[in-house]
Design a protein around this motif. Structure first.
Motif, PDB file in Angstrom:
ATOM      1  N   ASN A 109     114.918  81.925  46.936  1.00 31.58           N
ATOM      2  CA  ASN A 109     114.045  83.086  46.906  1.00 31.58           C
ATOM      3  C   ASN A 109     112.605  82.681  47.210  1.00 31.58           C
ATOM      4  N   LEU A 110     112.355  82.279  48.453  1.00 29.57           N
ATOM      5  CA  LEU A 110     110.997  81.932  48.857  1.00 29.57           C
ATOM      6  C   LEU A 110     110.130  83.181  48.824  1.00 29.57           C
TER       7      LEU A 110
ATOM      8  N   ASN B  17     115.919  82.446  53.038  1.00 26.58           N
ATOM      9  CA  ASN B  17     116.405  82.934  51.746  1.00 26.58           C
ATOM     10  C   ASN B  17     117.863  83.372  51.847  1.00 26.58           C
ATOM     11  N   GLN B  18     118.211  84.052  52.925  1.00 22.08           N
ATOM     12  CA  GLN B  18     119.589  84.508  53.099  1.00 22.08           C
ATOM     13  C   GLN B  18     120.549  83.351  53.309  1.00 22.08           C
ATOM     14  N   LYS B  19     120.164  82.376  54.126  1.00 24.16           N
ATOM     15  CA  LYS B  19     121.070  81.274  54.474  1.00 24.16           C
ATOM     16  C   LYS B  19     121.238  80.270  53.340  1.00 24.16           C
TER      17      LYS B  19
ATOM     18  N   TYR C 286     106.769  85.170  57.450  1.00 20.74           N
ATOM     19  CA  TYR C 286     107.477  86.020  56.492  1.00 20.74           C
ATOM     20  C   TYR C 286     108.922  86.273  56.933  1.00 20.74           C
ATOM     21  N   ARG C 287     109.149  86.393  58.237  1.00 20.51           N
ATOM     22  CA  ARG C 287     110.502  86.622  58.756  1.00 20.51           C
ATOM     23  C   ARG C 287     111.350  85.364  58.584  1.00 20.51           C
ATOM     24  N   LEU C 288     110.766  84.204  58.855  1.00 17.98           N
ATOM     25  CA  LEU C 288     111.484  82.946  58.680  1.00 17.98           C
ATOM     26  C   LEU C 288     111.848  82.737  57.215  1.00 17.98           C
ATOM     27  N   ALA C 289     110.919  83.026  56.304  1.00 18.40           N
ATOM     28  CA  ALA C 289     111.200  82.884  54.871  1.00 18.40           C
ATOM     29  C   ALA C 289     112.352  83.794  54.462  1.00 18.40           C
TER      30      ALA C 289
ATOM     31  N   LYS D 212     122.583  72.407  59.069  1.00 15.68           N
ATOM     32  CA  LYS D 212     123.543  73.221  59.830  1.00 15.68           C
ATOM     33  C   LYS D 212     123.343  74.703  59.544  1.00 15.68           C
ATOM     34  N   LEU D 213     123.109  75.051  58.287  1.00 22.23           N
ATOM     35  CA  LEU D 213     122.870  76.444  57.932  1.00 22.23           C
ATOM     36  C   LEU D 213     121.587  76.975  58.581  1.00 22.23           C
ATOM     37  N   LEU D 214     120.536  76.164  58.587  1.00 18.71           N
ATOM     38  CA  LEU D 214     119.282  76.587  59.204  1.00 18.71           C
ATOM     39  C   LEU D 214     119.438  76.742  60.717  1.00 18.71           C
TER      40      LEU D 214
END
Length: 162
Positions: A41-42, A35-37, A28-31, A135-137
């Motif tokens: 909207n996972l 979503n932010q990066k 849930y934290r990774l999702a 790169k974003l991830l």
């Protein structure tokens, strides 16, 4: 009588990207961070992915987002889970009436045991700049590495059909 022949060659096309993610974060934290990066909207899918193996039936969590503007489907899938089995001790001794609970790790894609999660991107994958996305991830602090998986090297492709 005419003979009809079906050509199933069109169904063998691979129309998705698969990105492996190594992290210690909870799903849930990774999702939330993805979503932010990536500005998507996972959200948690109520249906987990069920896989039957020799160890037992395992369920893998799945977060899903469908972008209707670009017709792209995003899935964040857990790769590692534990299956608990109860075993009765076969030796007669003082503790013979006890049952042992043994846990075994089960993988969605066993050939990628080091990957914690997969990001599966389906439909219109040509609209995604994969290098920018990786790169974003990689800017997420708790992610150690992100890489693209060669779909042709996956032996258990059927586990990715959901």
């Amino acid at each position: 009588m005419a003979i009809h022949k079906l050509d199933l060659g069109d169904f063998d096309e691979i129309d998705y990207l698969l990105v492996a993610i190594h992290t210690t974060l909870e799903d849930y934290r990774l999702a939330y961070l993805i979503n932010q990066k990536l500005d998507i909207n996972l959200s948690k899918n109520k249906d987990d992915i069920q896989v039957n193996s020799k160890e037992g039936e395992a369920k893998f969590s799945r977060f899903h987002h469908y972008n209707s503007d670009k017709t792209i489907s995003w899935n964040l899938i857990q790769n590692r889970n534990e299956v608990f089995q109860e075993k009765k001790d076969s030796i007669q001794n003082l503790f013979s009436d006890t049952t042992l609970e043994v846990s075994t790790k089960v993988y969605l894609l066993p050939e990628f045991k080091k990957a914690d999660y997969f990001l599966k991107i389906e439909n219109n994958i040509e609209m995604i700049d994969l290098s920018i996305m990786k790169k974003l991830l990689n800017t997420i602090d708790s992610i150690s590495t992100v890489y693209t998986v060669d779909i042709n090297k996956i032996k258990s492709k059927n586990n990715l059909i959901f």
